[in-house]
Design an enzyme around this catalytic site. Structure first.
Site, mmCIF file in Angstrom:
data_model
loop_
_atom_site.group_PDB
_atom_site.id
_atom_site.type_symbol
_atom_site.label_atom_id
_atom_site.label_comp_id
_atom_site.label_asym_id
_atom_site.label_seq_id
_atom_site.Cartn_x
_atom_site.Cartn_y
_atom_site.Cartn_z
ATOM 1 N N LYS A 114 5.778 53.099 46.517
ATOM 2 C CA LYS A 114 7.305 53.558 46.294
ATOM 3 C C LYS A 114 7.838 54.607 47.409
ATOM 4 O O LYS A 114 8.882 54.721 47.643
ATOM 5 C CB LYS A 114 7.338 53.931 44.886
ATOM 6 C CG LYS A 114 6.726 53.116 43.919
ATOM 7 C CD LYS A 114 7.770 52.772 42.771
ATOM 8 C CE LYS A 114 7.408 51.632 41.925
ATOM 9 N NZ LYS A 114 6.380 50.995 41.810
HETATM 10 C C1 LIG Z 1 5.800 49.719 41.385
HETATM 11 C C2 LIG Z 1 4.402 49.117 41.785
HETATM 12 C C3 LIG Z 1 4.182 47.674 41.738
HETATM 13 C C4 LIG Z 1 5.280 46.668 41.550
HETATM 14 O O1 LIG Z 1 6.348 46.795 42.636
HETATM 15 P P1 LIG Z 1 7.778 46.059 42.288
HETATM 16 O O2 LIG Z 1 8.676 46.246 43.537
HETATM 17 O O3 LIG Z 1 8.246 46.616 41.058
HETATM 18 O O4 LIG Z 1 7.506 44.542 42.314
HETATM 19 C C5 LIG Z 1 3.033 47.476 42.125
HETATM 20 N N1 LIG Z 1 1.961 48.090 42.213
HETATM 21 C C6 LIG Z 1 2.201 49.777 42.351
HETATM 22 C C7 LIG Z 1 1.211 50.376 42.401
HETATM 23 C C8 LIG Z 1 3.457 50.076 41.778
HETATM 24 O O5 LIG Z 1 3.705 51.401 41.864
#
Ligand SMILES: *Cc1c(COP(=O)(O)O)cnc(C)c1O
Length: 469
Positions: A114
């Protein structure tokens, strides 16, 4: 010429980038997408292969922001963003054998992918709010990853006061400490005596409270913000140029998926001209996406807790952006589909629509047992530790790979030390935090605890804001 953005439900006004950035959700309940996809040529791909990540990022994203931000200011925000990552390549690639590669998206401040988007979005927010002379109150609920990434993105920014609600005692110690040990006067953590759903309901109630929302200028940095998708397009481009050797040779991606933002960014990269031959959508036991992509029917069920909690999601909001494309950008049809999904809890699309995806898309569900076995085997064979989300991606990649001659990239969405209990249970090894976080457990925590009660939480936020300004 500057690009405009349209809503997936076709009724909201077309906006420029800066307005889309601050609006988040469109006024008709839809999500913003660019009115057309800019293009990347084979010549561009060749050039990118030898350029630093931040320079490619500034170039790939420029058509999306042109007209809203000055080019030099944008390039310097991009450079600052990726300087917060502790790997020189920003997104290093690790060879996992058999033509499978791990793209490590987790070298940012909070050890989850993120950061790749939110570190930039925080800077863009601050830049635009400062230009407009505005201040916002950002409120959000988190079960872990998003809260810490949002806090790191907005800490010490004068244009925002940040309130993050987490369920008391229900996030891991690493995740809580990543939020509560941030010493910034504009960051406020509230531990709610309740569940993640209670936190989300409180945040929704704050947004639904018109008097509060307007007087306090409420804002969110949520996963449907277009700017997050935009920033994520870049690593599909850079990874493809490195493994395909420029020259337009194809690469496949396996993506651990929750809200569908990450894999939709891959779709965007492909539409722009990046040669991506396959997307593997990897789900845990919460497999609404795998069901949809394999049967055309999507049905809401209950959320099951798994070892990959950031993918414990029932409704993947960013899927609407892909639906918009497979419905030929017919906003009315998407609005109708989403309304039926809301009211009936289930919806199907005709087989013909999914044909458009048949060539490039596949999906697999991986349960906790297979996730743990994948972590254990990879560690034994290659000494590489994966976090459970990434392990779901690797297991799905092996199951669904269409062409063994094409490099397959598994997107590593979290550092293993972010989920130490699950990683240790699977591998017998306790994953170490990187040096810069080694003293995380010695740092002072700051948070207040609140009952699961709307008026109490609102009063706490109001008195903090009145004290801060
Ligand atoms: C947010 C997240 C995901 C999922 O990503 P999306 O963009 O919501 O599909 C997968 N793995 C981790 C560690 C995350 O923080």
């Amino acid at each position: 010429m500057s690009l405009t953005y349209v809503s997936t439900r076709g009724e909201a006004p077309e906006l420029g980038f800066a307005d889309v950035l601050l609006a988040g959700l469109a006024r008709d309940g839809g999500l913003y997408v660019p009115s057309s996809w800019p293009s990347i040529t084979v010549g561009d791909l060749d050039r990118f292969a030898s350029m630093p990540y931040a320079d490619v990022a500034a170039e790939v994203m420029w058509p999306f922001v042109e007209g809203s931000i000055d080019r030099e200011a944008f390039a310097s925000m991009v450079t600052d963003t990726y300087a917060t990552f502790d790997a020189d390549e920003v997104i290093p690639l690790t060879d996992l054998g058999d033509g499978i590669w791990l793209a490590e998206l987790f070298h940012g401040p909070t050890l989850a992918f993120k950061d790749v988007a939110l570190q930039l979005v925080g800077r863009l927010f601050d830049h635009e709010l400062t230009r407009r002379g505005e201040k916002v109150t950002v409120v959000g609920a988190t079960s872990g990853d998003t809260g810490s990434a949002a806090i790191e993105a907005l800490r010490d920014r004068e244009s925002a006061e940040v309130f993050i609600l987490h369920p008391a005692g229900r996030v891991s110690d690493v995740q809580r400490r990543q939020m509560t040990t941030v010493a910034a006067s504009n960051v406020h953590n509230i531990a709610v005596e309740g569940t993640f759903d209670d936190c989300q309901d409180l945040v929704k109630a704050l947004f639904a409270d018109d008097g509060f929302r307007d007087t306090r200028n409420l804002s969110a940095v949520n996963s449907i913000n277009w700017a997050r998708v935009m920033a994520q397009i870049v690593y599909y481009v850079t990874t493809t140029t490195r493994l395909g050797g420029g020259a337009g040779r194809p690469v496949a991606f396996s993506v651990p998926t929750g809200n569908f933002g990450n894999v939709f960014a891959g779709y965007g990269a492909q539409r722009m001209g990046t040669p991506i031959s396959q997307f593997v959508v990897a789900s845990n036991r919460n497999d609404i996406l795998t069901q949809f992509l394999t049967t055309g029917t999507m049905t809401i069920g209950e959320v099951h807790p798994t070892s990959s909690p950031s993918m414990d999601i029932q409704v993947s909001s960013n899927l609407e952006r892909l639906l918009f494309e497979i419905f030929g950008r017919d906003g009315a049809a998407v609005a109708d589909l989403m309304a039926r999904f809301r009211s009936e809890g289930t919806v199907s699309v005709e087989a013909g629509r999914l044909d458009l995806l048949a060539e490039h898309w596949s999906a697999a569900r991986v349960d906790d047992e297979r996730t743990a076995a994948t972590i254990a085997t990879l560690y034994d064979e290659r000494g590489v530790l994966l976090d459970p989300h990434t392990a779901v991606g690797l297991a799905a990649a092996r199951e669904m790979r269409a062409d063994p001659a094409v490099p397959m990239v598994v997107l590593g969405t979290a550092h293993p030390a972010k989920f130490p209990a699950a990683v240790e249970a699977a591998s017998g090894v306790h994953p170490q935090l990187p040096d810069r976080l080694a003293d995380l457990f010695d740092r002072t925590e700051r948070f207040v605890t609140a009952p699961n009660d709307y008026l109490t939480v609102r009063t706490m936020i109001e008195s903090t804001l009145d004290g801060a300004r």
